[in-house]
Scaffold this active site. Structure first.
Site, short mmCIF file in Angstrom:
data_model
loop_
_atom_site.label_atom_id
_atom_site.label_comp_id
_atom_site.label_asym_id
_atom_site.label_seq_id
_atom_site.Cartn_x
_atom_site.Cartn_y
_atom_site.Cartn_z
N SER A 145 0.80 -1.23 0.00
CA SER A 145 0.00 0.00 0.00
C SER A 145 0.83 1.28 0.00
O SER A 145 0.26 2.37 -0.14
CB SER A 145 -0.95 0.01 1.20
OG SER A 145 -2.03 -0.87 0.98
N TYR A 149 -11.19 1.37 3.73
CA TYR A 149 -9.96 1.10 2.99
C TYR A 149 -10.19 -0.04 2.00
O TYR A 149 -10.62 -1.12 2.38
CB TYR A 149 -8.89 0.71 4.00
CG TYR A 149 -7.46 0.85 3.54
CD1 TYR A 149 -6.92 2.10 3.26
CD2 TYR A 149 -6.65 -0.26 3.42
CE1 TYR A 149 -5.60 2.23 2.88
CE2 TYR A 149 -5.32 -0.14 3.03
CZ TYR A 149 -4.81 1.11 2.76
OH TYR A 149 -3.49 1.23 2.39
N LYS A 164 0.08 3.46 -2.90
CA LYS A 164 -1.07 4.37 -2.97
C LYS A 164 -0.68 5.85 -3.01
O LYS A 164 -1.24 6.60 -3.82
CB LYS A 164 -2.01 4.10 -1.79
CG LYS A 164 -2.79 2.79 -1.90
CD LYS A 164 -3.71 2.59 -0.70
CE LYS A 164 -4.63 1.39 -0.89
NZ LYS A 164 -3.91 0.11 -0.90
#
Length: 353
Positions: A73, A190, A76
């Site tokens: 992640s 999320y 991101k």
């Protein structure tokens, strides 16, 4: 790589910096981690760097400062920066409905109960916007953060979030068959929002996300070791994946599906491979209000928006992996924010110059 930390380092205690390695090595000695690479920068200067343990336990390959990792992640924020560069250029706006580029997600259905039956849905009260994707308020979930039938539906329709043989068009078509967990804008949840954001960028610019990131972020910042794909001549630098086998009481290697050619599926939410030195360049750009080593990617005011919480208290009530992570943390445009970095057990640090 060695660094002189004798004397005062911008107000940091050299003794504390020296304690980092021994403290982290305990995790390796206890068998909790295979290896660790650390890189600490303070006011533009690297003040601590260590490579501990193994990138591969079986072959006794030692961690190196330039070891490559699947950064999950941490992908991101990079995808979010690419999107915000387009916002600054006037190519797209935070309020734009994403159905302009992703018709697969036009007029979505929304579950009455996120843990209930997939068929029990209502129409979305409004369209998903670009800001919804950047703040994870789109209603789009992850399988592993879902419960009930939705969890299995995500797994069956979309497969592995990181390594996947679907094309972006196939993946988005599959996502479009699934209901949203929550109404757009209702709650922070999320999920795959940043993957959708990355594919939106690709459609807007008419080129794969990997190429967009190379041209607009990686090449300008000198991030030469960051990409969605790893050619064979670089694979010896890639850290192996391990999971802890509780029954055996030891690590078990996870052998992922490796691509022989650059993949069509480039998930902007979790697919990049990178190194600590490369990611430091990206982090320094954010700390530099959008600029690093004379290269400006974003305006300072845009970076400030990334670091400003956009969630209301009501929107951050869903636990994260069983933890009340968001009670003292917020979320800006693509970045998690530790609003209370002191009295916050889930804040691993905060951006500081």
């Amino acid at each position: 790589m060695s660094h002189d930390v004798s004397g005062s380092v911008g107000g940091l205690d050299p003794a504390k910096l020296a304690e980092a390695g021994p403290a982290l090595r305990q995790f390796i000695d206890r068998g909790e981690l295979a290896g660790i690479v650390t890189l600490t920068s303070h006011r533009g200067r690297i003040v601590q760097s260590e490579a501990l343990g193994w990138s591969d336990i079986e072959t006794k390959t030692a961690m190196r400062p330039d070891t490559l990792f699947r950064i999950a992640s941490m992908t991101k924020p990079i995808t979010s920066v690419a999107a915000l560069m387009l916002v600054e250029q006037g190519r797209i706006a935070l309020s734009d409905p994403i159905s302009r580029w992703i018709p697969e997600l036009a007029e979505p259905r929304v579950m009455r109960n996120a843990t209930g039956r997939l068929e029990d849905t209502v129409p979305a009260q409004r369209e998903i916007t670009l800001e919804d994707l950047l703040t994870h308020r789109s209603g789009i979930a992850y399988a592993f953060f879902s419960e009930g039938p939705l969890k299995q539906a995500y797994e069956q329709a979309l497969g592995d979030p990181a390594m996947n043989r679907l094309t972006p068009d196939e993946w988005l078509a599959a996502l479009g068959t699934l209901p949203l967990a929550y109404q757009p804008g209702e709650l922070f949840h999320y999920g795959h929002s940043t993957d959708v954001l990355g594919f939106l960028i690709g459609r807007l610019l008419g080129k794969p996300l990997g190429r967009v990131l190379r041209e607009t972020i990686f090449a300008p910042l000198g991030m030469d070791s960051t990409d969605f794909w790893l050619p064979r001549d670089k694979r010896s630098r890639l850290a192996s994946l391990y999971r802890y086998d509780e029954a055996a009481g030891q690590f078990a290697k996870v052998v992922p599906d490796m691509y022989d050619e650059p993949p069509a599926y480039t998930p902007g939410g979790g697919g990049l491979i990178s190194s600590a030195p490369d990611y430091l360049r990206f982090a320094r750009m954010l700390l530099g209000e959008g600029e690093h080593d004379g290269v400006r990617l974003l305006k300072p005011e845009t970076v400030q928006l990334m670091r400003t919480n956009r969630l209301s208290n009501a929107q951050r009530q869903i636990p994260f992996a069983g933890m009340p992570l968001w009670q003292k943390s917020g979320f800006g445009l693509g970045l998690s924010i530790a609003e209370d970095p002191v009295d916050n057990p889930y804040a691993c640090g905060a951006l500081a110059r």
